[in-house]
Scaffold this motif. Structure first.
Motif, PDB file in Angstrom:
ATOM      1  N   PHE A   1       0.532  -1.112   0.327  1.00 51.40           N
ATOM      2  CA  PHE A   1       0.125   0.101   0.344  1.00 51.40           C
ATOM      3  C   PHE A   1       0.913   1.189  -0.221  1.00 51.40           C
ATOM      4  CE2 PHE A   1       0.609  -1.594   4.466  1.00 51.40           C
ATOM      5  CZ  PHE A   1       1.299  -0.279   5.117  1.00 51.40           C
ATOM      6  N   LYS A   2       0.140   2.415  -0.614  1.00 47.17           N
ATOM      7  CA  LYS A   2       0.802   3.712  -0.321  1.00 47.17           C
ATOM      8  C   LYS A   2       0.207   4.259   0.216  1.00 47.17           C
ATOM      9  CE  LYS A   2       2.568   3.474  -5.283  1.00 47.17           C
ATOM     10  NZ  LYS A   2       3.027   1.988  -5.136  1.00 47.17           N
ATOM     11  N   ARG A   3       0.698   5.638   1.043  1.00 51.08           N
ATOM     12  CA  ARG A   3       0.546   6.557   1.957  1.00 51.08           C
ATOM     13  C   ARG A   3      -0.888   7.718   0.940  1.00 51.08           C
ATOM     14  NH1 ARG A   3       2.139   9.586   6.198  1.00 51.08           N
ATOM     15  NH2 ARG A   3       3.704   9.057   5.911  1.00 51.08           N
ATOM     16  N   ASN A   4      -2.518   7.428   2.009  1.00 51.70           N
ATOM     17  CA  ASN A   4      -3.933   8.310   1.833  1.00 51.70           C
ATOM     18  C   ASN A   4      -4.208   6.294   0.837  1.00 51.70           C
ATOM     19  OD1 ASN A   4      -3.295  10.433   2.950  1.00 51.70           O
ATOM     20  ND2 ASN A   4      -1.859  10.973   0.660  1.00 51.70           N
ATOM     21  N   GLN A   5      -4.138   5.334   0.831  1.00 48.32           N
ATOM     22  CA  GLN A   5      -4.317   4.281   0.303  1.00 48.32           C
ATOM     23  C   GLN A   5      -5.758   4.197   1.235  1.00 48.32           C
ATOM     24  OE1 GLN A   5      -1.839   1.355  -1.958  1.00 48.32           O
ATOM     25  NE2 GLN A   5      -4.120   0.054  -1.751  1.00 48.32           N
ATOM     26  N   TYR A   6      -4.686   3.572   2.740  1.00 43.63           N
ATOM     27  CA  TYR A   6      -5.667   2.986   3.516  1.00 43.63           C
ATOM     28  C   TYR A   6      -5.794   3.715   4.764  1.00 43.63           C
ATOM     29  CZ  TYR A   6      -5.469  -1.656   0.773  1.00 43.63           C
ATOM     30  OH  TYR A   6      -5.307  -2.664  -0.040  1.00 43.63           O
ATOM     31  N   VAL A   7      -6.982   4.831   5.618  1.00 47.21           N
ATOM     32  CA  VAL A   7      -7.516   5.241   6.403  1.00 47.21           C
ATOM     33  C   VAL A   7      -8.501   4.930   6.985  1.00 47.21           C
ATOM     34  CG1 VAL A   7      -7.529   8.121   6.814  1.00 47.21           C
ATOM     35  CG2 VAL A   7      -5.946   7.180   4.538  1.00 47.21           C
ATOM     36  N   SER A   8      -8.018   5.456   7.743  1.00 41.69           N
ATOM     37  CA  SER A   8      -9.381   4.665   8.499  1.00 41.69           C
ATOM     38  C   SER A   8     -10.298   5.506   8.932  1.00 41.69           C
ATOM     39  CB  SER A   8      -8.390   5.056  10.677  1.00 41.69           C
ATOM     40  OG  SER A   8      -8.248   5.979  10.953  1.00 41.69           O
ATOM     41  N   LYS A   9     -11.434   4.875   9.399  1.00 40.63           N
ATOM     42  CA  LYS A   9     -13.085   6.221   8.746  1.00 40.63           C
ATOM     43  C   LYS A   9     -13.202   5.258   9.859  1.00 40.63           C
ATOM     44  CE  LYS A   9     -17.304   5.818   6.156  1.00 40.63           C
ATOM     45  NZ  LYS A   9     -17.459   5.130   4.892  1.00 40.63           N
ATOM     46  N   ASN A  10     -14.192   6.075  11.289  1.00 42.34           N
ATOM     47  CA  ASN A  10     -15.148   6.105  11.890  1.00 42.34           C
ATOM     48  C   ASN A  10     -14.379   5.384  13.321  1.00 42.34           C
ATOM     49  OD1 ASN A  10     -17.208   7.198  11.549  1.00 42.34           O
ATOM     50  ND2 ASN A  10     -18.370   5.538  10.423  1.00 42.34           N
ATOM     51  N   GLY A  11     -12.654   5.162  13.073  1.00 41.56           N
ATOM     52  CA  GLY A  11     -11.845   5.033  14.435  1.00 41.56           C
ATOM     53  C   GLY A  11     -11.303   3.480  14.032  1.00 41.56           C
ATOM     54  N   PHE A  12     -11.810   3.208  12.687  1.00 41.82           N
ATOM     55  CA  PHE A  12     -12.038   1.595  12.237  1.00 41.82           C
ATOM     56  C   PHE A  12     -10.768   1.171  10.979  1.00 41.82           C
ATOM     57  CE2 PHE A  12     -14.899   1.306  16.004  1.00 41.82           C
ATOM     58  CZ  PHE A  12     -14.148   0.430  16.268  1.00 41.82           C
ATOM     59  N   PHE A  13      -9.761   0.324  11.447  1.00 42.28           N
ATOM     60  CA  PHE A  13      -9.313  -0.692  10.170  1.00 42.28           C
ATOM     61  C   PHE A  13      -9.889  -2.268   9.953  1.00 42.28           C
ATOM     62  CE2 PHE A  13      -5.782   2.290   9.917  1.00 42.28           C
ATOM     63  CZ  PHE A  13      -5.869   2.894   9.090  1.00 42.28           C
ATOM     64  N   ILE A  14     -10.537  -2.212   8.527  1.00 42.73           N
ATOM     65  CA  ILE A  14     -11.377  -3.435   8.821  1.00 42.73           C
ATOM     66  C   ILE A  14     -10.137  -4.845   7.064  1.00 42.73           C
ATOM     67  CG2 ILE A  14     -12.918  -4.803   7.517  1.00 42.73           C
ATOM     68  CD1 ILE A  14     -15.032  -2.618   7.922  1.00 42.73           C
ATOM     69  N   PHE A  15      -9.353  -5.721   8.251  1.00 41.16           N
ATOM     70  CA  PHE A  15      -8.720  -6.286   7.108  1.00 41.16           C
ATOM     71  C   PHE A  15      -9.665  -7.123   6.214  1.00 41.16           C
ATOM     72  CE2 PHE A  15      -5.994  -4.218  10.193  1.00 41.16           C
ATOM     73  CZ  PHE A  15      -4.702  -4.083   9.837  1.00 41.16           C
ATOM     74  N   ASN A  16      -9.152  -7.584   5.229  1.00 44.20           N
ATOM     75  CA  ASN A  16      -9.924  -8.312   4.640  1.00 44.20           C
ATOM     76  C   ASN A  16      -9.008  -9.412   4.081  1.00 44.20           C
ATOM     77  OD1 ASN A  16     -10.733  -8.038   1.192  1.00 44.20           O
ATOM     78  ND2 ASN A  16     -11.829  -8.914   2.974  1.00 44.20           N
ATOM     79  N   PHE A  17      -9.365 -10.361   4.198  1.00 47.37           N
ATOM     80  CA  PHE A  17      -8.422 -11.873   4.050  1.00 47.37           C
ATOM     81  C   PHE A  17      -9.781 -12.808   3.018  1.00 47.37           C
ATOM     82  CE2 PHE A  17      -7.073 -10.830   8.250  1.00 47.37           C
ATOM     83  CZ  PHE A  17      -5.713 -10.598   7.801  1.00 47.37           C
ATOM     84  N   GLU A  18      -9.230 -13.693   3.061  1.00 50.02           N
ATOM     85  CA  GLU A  18      -9.821 -14.506   1.368  1.00 50.02           C
ATOM     86  C   GLU A  18     -11.535 -14.981   2.579  1.00 50.02           C
ATOM     87  OE1 GLU A  18      -6.864 -17.347   0.692  1.00 50.02           O
ATOM     88  OE2 GLU A  18      -5.692 -16.037  -1.207  1.00 50.02           O
ATOM     89  N   ASN A  19     -10.857 -15.296   2.962  1.00 49.40           N
ATOM     90  CA  ASN A  19     -12.114 -16.083   4.263  1.00 49.40           C
ATOM     91  C   ASN A  19     -12.843 -15.286   5.756  1.00 49.40           C
ATOM     92  OD1 ASN A  19     -12.167 -18.397   2.552  1.00 49.40           O
ATOM     93  ND2 ASN A  19     -10.014 -19.047   4.010  1.00 49.40           N
ATOM     94  N   ASP A  20     -12.015 -14.270   6.194  1.00 53.86           N
ATOM     95  CA  ASP A  20     -12.595 -13.646   7.010  1.00 53.86           C
ATOM     96  C   ASP A  20     -12.163 -11.585   7.192  1.00 53.86           C
ATOM     97  OD1 ASP A  20     -13.596 -13.240   9.745  1.00 53.86           O
ATOM     98  OD2 ASP A  20     -11.879 -13.541  10.591  1.00 53.86           O
ATOM     99  N   ASN A  21     -12.942 -11.196   7.863  1.00 57.88           N
ATOM    100  CA  ASN A  21     -12.563  -9.792   7.810  1.00 57.88           C
ATOM    101  C   ASN A  21     -11.968  -8.980   9.288  1.00 57.88           C
ATOM    102  OD1 ASN A  21     -13.003  -8.909   4.969  1.00 57.88           O
ATOM    103  ND2 ASN A  21     -15.472  -8.692   5.406  1.00 57.88           N
ATOM    104  N   LEU A  22     -11.610  -8.748   9.715  1.00 58.58           N
ATOM    105  CA  LEU A  22     -11.087  -8.274  11.962  1.00 58.58           C
ATOM    106  C   LEU A  22     -10.935  -6.960  11.289  1.00 58.58           C
ATOM    107  CD1 LEU A  22      -7.671 -10.893  11.748  1.00 58.58           C
ATOM    108  CD2 LEU A  22     -10.430 -10.930  12.667  1.00 58.58           C
ATOM    109  N   LYS A  23     -11.238  -6.294  12.269  1.00 65.89           N
ATOM    110  CA  LYS A  23     -12.165  -4.808  12.377  1.00 65.89           C
ATOM    111  C   LYS A  23     -10.658  -4.214  13.750  1.00 65.89           C
ATOM    112  CE  LYS A  23     -16.049  -1.863  12.697  1.00 65.89           C
ATOM    113  NZ  LYS A  23     -16.873  -1.950  13.661  1.00 65.89           N
TER     114      LYS A  23
END
Length: 530
Positions: free
Chosen positions: A207-229
């Motif tokens: 990733f690059k700067r400004n590509q992933y920015v938290s929203k409402n205080g959260f990141f969501i890590f998107n894996f093949e079979n799961d999402n982690l908040k």
């Protein structure tokens, strides 16, 4: 357009994952871990006690302990090591150049993960965007030299820590290293354009700067079979030079680049970095001069800050050599020619002019400061040999202090505290007083341009306990004056109590909760920060 949903890609072949899973079910011991990596997967791994022992200490001199060493040489091997640690539930500690002073590379158990073979991809400059891609297993100085060579000295990487010849690129990212250059542009974080990281489960994020920015205080890590908040840290972070724990924002808006830089490897392993570069000045004017007292040096800081209308980014160095430094400096007789015992090093970037043409101009600037400068013994470091001699003299101060600590077989105690400019003198006066009252040997040096100086305590074994008590008082005072315990060296294992002092139990809780989303068993760089 930024998003808070982070795409995570598995790079370990399914066949290899199946082998690792099968091995872990049969025997999840460290011996089996190493056998698997070395004999089945052809990754450099060993339980040889003599080899492992040589990686157990960093410059902090804290006693470490580990049972095995792995030295992966590419992303897939790194991912396999992390995934195997994750599945076997064995702690793993990342080790780079081990020049850190806080014990972040010192293992307390498990496996050491050395980055020294991570020398690919080769340093590659993008002239269109003025960026460079660098591996993490080379020294910062090697990267800087490669950039100079590939760009014919047109571009350079400005971050300039004293340990740049020994510190690896990955280590500087881990603690948000900084150095000579004053202001925001002196720290690593400012120049990071993009990262490639490997998560504790072996998945990769590019990733690059400004590509992933938290929203409402959260990141969501998107894996093949799961999402982690993940909830990002929101504890209050003083807006000064700062390397005290992972990046936080009271409004919960954090760029993923900022979260990773300075997080000391508790969230991920950085496998590659893209830095922004700067147009190199045509020349530099390097000046060293001595003054009568510390008060004169503080007055000079105020004078030069006013001269540049509060923007010290016009300088690329403003360094201070204070109390007791001359007793620990190599070649001191060359630089301290009079009875004056405090000094300042000043570096001015020059455009469309040469240093020889600026000597008289800057002589006048220094003279007008009325700060009791020894005008008869100003040292202009325009010759490369003079500069190298000065750099070695500067580097020798903490190095010689550390040698004395090791001779005493005592603990090295180096403050990394910083307070706002308006409280700078108050903080210095307080700290000098308590150290002198305790009759403690110490020296003072550092980055005057950021009001960030290091008190280096050198206690004999019988004074070690008192030195630690004094250090705690210094941290408390720093916090009361609106500062932080670490401006450039990070937290590691040595300064966990300092993090607690400055950010409280809630800060620790936030970091721990965020880490457990990606590393539920707290295996990666266990013991760093909290």
């Amino acid at each position: 357009m930024s998003t808070n949903v982070i795409k995570c890609k598995s790079i370990i072949p399914t066949k290899i994952k199946n082998i690792i899973n099968r091995y872990s079910k049969n025997d999840s011991s460290i011996t089996n871990f190493v056998y698997l990596l070395k004999n089945e997967l052809n990754i450099d791994a060993t339980i040889d006690k003599d080899i492992v022992k040589s990686y157990e200490r960093d410059y902090s001199n804290i006693v470490g302990k580990a049972d095995a060493l792995v030295r992966p040489c590419n992303d897939v091997e790194c991912a396999i090591c992390l995934y195997t640690s994750h599945i076997f539930k064995i702690p793993i500690t990342i080790s780079a150049g081990r020049t850190n002073l806080n014990g972040s590379a010192t293992p307390s158990e498990g496996i050491i993960f050395s980055t020294e073979k991570m020398i690919s991809p080769k340093v590659k400059v993008d002239f269109k965007n003025n960026t460079v891609v660098s591996p993490v297993g080379i020294t910062l100085e090697s990267m800087r030299n490669e950039i100079q060579s590939k760009t014919r000295k047109k571009l350079y990487y400005p971050v300039d820590p004293t340990s740049r010849k020994d510190a690896m690129v990955g280590g500087t990212l881990s603690c948000n290293a900084s150095g000579f250059v004053p202001g925001e542009q002196g720290a690593t974080r400012f120049w990071v354009f993009g990262l490639e990281i490997l998560l504790p489960n072996g998945c990769k994020v590019n990733f690059k700067r400004n590509q992933y920015v938290s929203k409402n205080g959260f990141f969501i890590f998107n894996f093949e079979n799961d999402n982690l908040k993940m909830k990002v840290p929101t504890y209050k972070r003083p807006k000064i030079k700062n390397a005290s724990g992972p990046y936080s924002d009271e409004n919960g808006k954090v760029d993923l680049v900022d979260l990773i830089i300075g997080s000391e490897g508790i969230f991920s392993f950085i496998s590659s970095v893209t830095f922004k570069l700067k147009n190199k000045p045509d020349d530099f004017l390097d000046i060293f001069f001595t003054l009568k007292s510390e008060n004169d040096a503080i007055n000079f800081y105020r004078y030069i800050n006013n001269y540049f209308s509060g923007d010290l980014s016009n300088l690329t160095a403003l360094e201070y050599f204070g109390h007791n430094c001359t007793n620990y400096m190599n070649n001191k007789d060359i630089f301290f020619k009079s009875e004056y015992d405090v000094g300042i090093y000043l570096q001015v970037p020059l455009y469309n002019t040469k240093s020889v043409d600026q000597v008289e101009h800057w002589y006048g600037i220094l003279q007008k400061s009325k700060c009791n400068i020894d005008m008869d013994n100003i040292f202009y470091l325009n010759d490369s040999r003079d500069w190298e001699m000065f750099f070695n003299a500067r580097h020798s101060i903490p190095e010689n202090a550390l040698k004395k600590t090791k001779k005493y077989d005592s603990v090295s105690i180096l403050t990394d505290t910083i307070v706002p400019e308006e409280n700078f003198k108050k903080f210095l006066d307080y700290t000098h007083q308590i150290l002198n009252d305790a009759k403690m040997e110490y020296l003072l040096f550092g980055h005057l341009g950021d009001c960030h100086l290091h008190f280096h305590l050198i206690p004999t074994p019988e004074k070690e306990d008192n030195a630690l008590k004094i250090y705690k008082k210094i941290i408390k005072k720093t916090n009361l004056l609106g500062g932080v315990y670490s401006a450039e060296h990070g937290t590691g294992k040595r300064k966990r109590q300092d993090f607690l002092e400055c950010f409280g139990k809630n800060g620790v809780k936030q970091i721990k909760k965020a880490k457990k989303i990606l590393d539920p068993n707290l295996l990666l760089n266990r013991g760093n920060v909290f």
